[in-house]
Design a protein around this motif. Structure first.
Motif, short mmCIF file in Angstrom:
data_model
loop_
_atom_site.label_atom_id
_atom_site.label_comp_id
_atom_site.label_asym_id
_atom_site.label_seq_id
_atom_site.Cartn_x
_atom_site.Cartn_y
_atom_site.Cartn_z
N LYS A 1 -62.80 11.99 76.70
CA LYS A 1 -62.91 10.38 76.51
C LYS A 1 -63.46 9.92 77.39
CE LYS A 1 -58.59 10.48 73.53
NZ LYS A 1 -57.04 10.11 73.57
N THR B 1 -61.88 3.59 66.32
CA THR B 1 -62.04 4.15 67.58
C THR B 1 -62.68 5.62 67.61
OG1 THR B 1 -59.69 5.04 67.50
CG2 THR B 1 -59.92 2.80 68.34
N PRO B 2 -63.24 6.09 68.80
CA PRO B 2 -63.69 7.47 68.54
C PRO B 2 -62.46 8.60 68.35
CG PRO B 2 -64.60 6.37 70.38
CD PRO B 2 -63.65 5.38 69.88
N LYS C 1 -67.26 7.96 77.26
CA LYS C 1 -67.29 6.30 77.48
C LYS C 1 -68.35 6.25 78.70
CE LYS C 1 -64.25 2.80 79.57
NZ LYS C 1 -65.15 2.42 80.62
N ARG D 1 -66.34 11.97 67.99
CA ARG D 1 -67.32 11.20 67.28
C ARG D 1 -66.96 9.60 67.36
NH1 ARG D 1 -69.36 15.21 64.01
NH2 ARG D 1 -68.41 17.27 64.10
N GLY D 2 -67.91 8.74 67.43
CA GLY D 2 -67.90 7.40 67.47
C GLY D 2 -68.29 6.86 65.98
N TYR D 3 -68.94 7.93 65.11
CA TYR D 3 -69.39 7.35 63.83
C TYR D 3 -69.37 8.38 62.88
CZ TYR D 3 -71.83 3.63 66.57
OH TYR D 3 -71.95 2.38 67.45
N ASP E 1 -72.03 10.95 68.62
CA ASP E 1 -71.29 11.81 68.78
C ASP E 1 -71.77 13.10 69.70
OD1 ASP E 1 -73.00 13.53 67.12
OD2 ASP E 1 -72.08 12.85 65.37
N LYS F 1 -69.55 3.04 62.00
CA LYS F 1 -68.74 3.19 63.15
C LYS F 1 -67.13 3.32 62.87
CE LYS F 1 -68.06 1.26 67.96
NZ LYS F 1 -68.42 0.28 68.63
N THR G 1 -71.75 6.67 76.60
CA THR G 1 -71.76 5.55 75.89
C THR G 1 -72.65 4.33 76.67
OG1 THR G 1 -69.99 6.13 74.36
CG2 THR G 1 -70.70 3.81 74.32
#
Length: 241
Positions: free
Chosen positions: A104, A62-63, A108, A27-29, A123, A59, A111
């Motif tokens: 990860k 970090t994720p 990346k 999850r980034g957010y 996410d 946000k 994204t």
């Protein structure tokens, strides 16, 4: 048929792998399940701390990784921490470190690809399997609305500053419709029936995401005799193997 060697556009050729029993959510957010937990006052999800003072769709610094168990058919996946996974031997430490590394790296890359299309990959969930010789491999779909949530980058900050809902591409609107109609997948609940208008709306949202993320025009195929055509194409394909 002519689908790059695939029998039908509705059929995928697959190899069978042993599932790792852990699904890797990243999850980034603060959205979806994480946000619902946050609003209940929880600041720990899957053993990972969430900062104070956040609001929905903010946000993360970090994720964060929030793994789940892979539930049996008909049951819900359950949150699980890294520590529990290792302590209970759900997967080996060696395998889990590889799952984290791949998750990860995939997030990346996803994204970066989304950004090129004016989207934010909020996410997502990745599923992995093991080959007979023990290698970890990515399985199932990737970065579709079934596993992923996207926001539109050009409106994100303005909507966030105004405390307005984000314009998003995901299946969250389906989940919210189900919740609003009294279904959360709990025992004793009945799945509400969707009318044709709702089904068409969902289809159009998926098409919108496909076109947005790929930059390609979605071409609708023939809808007549689908099962018969699939059966014919598969039999023809197998006869040539």
């Amino acid at each position: 048929y002519s689908n790059g060697g695939v029998p039908s556009a509705l059929i995928s050729l697959a190899l069978r792998y042993m599932h790792t029993t852990v699904e890797m959510v990243i999850r980034g957010y603060l959205s979806g399940h994480a946000d619902r937990e946050y609003k209940l006052g929880k600041r720990l999800i899957c053993g990972v701390s969430m900062p104070e003072g956040m609001k929905e769709n903010d946000k993360f610094p970090t994720p964060i990784l929030t793994p789940t168990t892979k539930a049996a058919t008909g049951l819900h996946d359950e949150d699980i921490s890294r520590e529990t996974i290792l302590n209970q031997g759900v997967v080996s430490e060696k395998d889990y470190l590889k799952l984290e590394e791949y998750t990860k790296a995939l997030f990346k890359k996803g994204t970066e690809l989304a950004k090129k299309r004016g989207l934010i990959l909020v996410d997502t969930k990745y599923e992995f399997g093991k080959t007979t010789d023990g290698n970890i491999v990515l399985i199932d779909e990737i970065h579709t609305p079934d596993s992923s949530r996207y926001f539109y980058a050009d409106t994100y900050q303005d909507l966030q500053d105004k405390n307005l809902p984000q314009k998003q591409l995901s299946k969250e609107f389906v989940r919210q419709w189900l919740i609003a109609n009294g279904f959360q997948g709990l025992e004793g609940q009945t799945i509400p029936e969707m009318n044709d208008a709702k089904i068409l709306e969902i289809s159009n949202r998926y098409i919108e995401l496909y076109e947005q993320i790929t930059g390609l025009k979605f071409e609708k195929g023939e809808t007549n005799n689908i099962l018969q055509r699939m059966d014919k194409n598969v039999k023809y394909y197998l006869s040539k193997r």
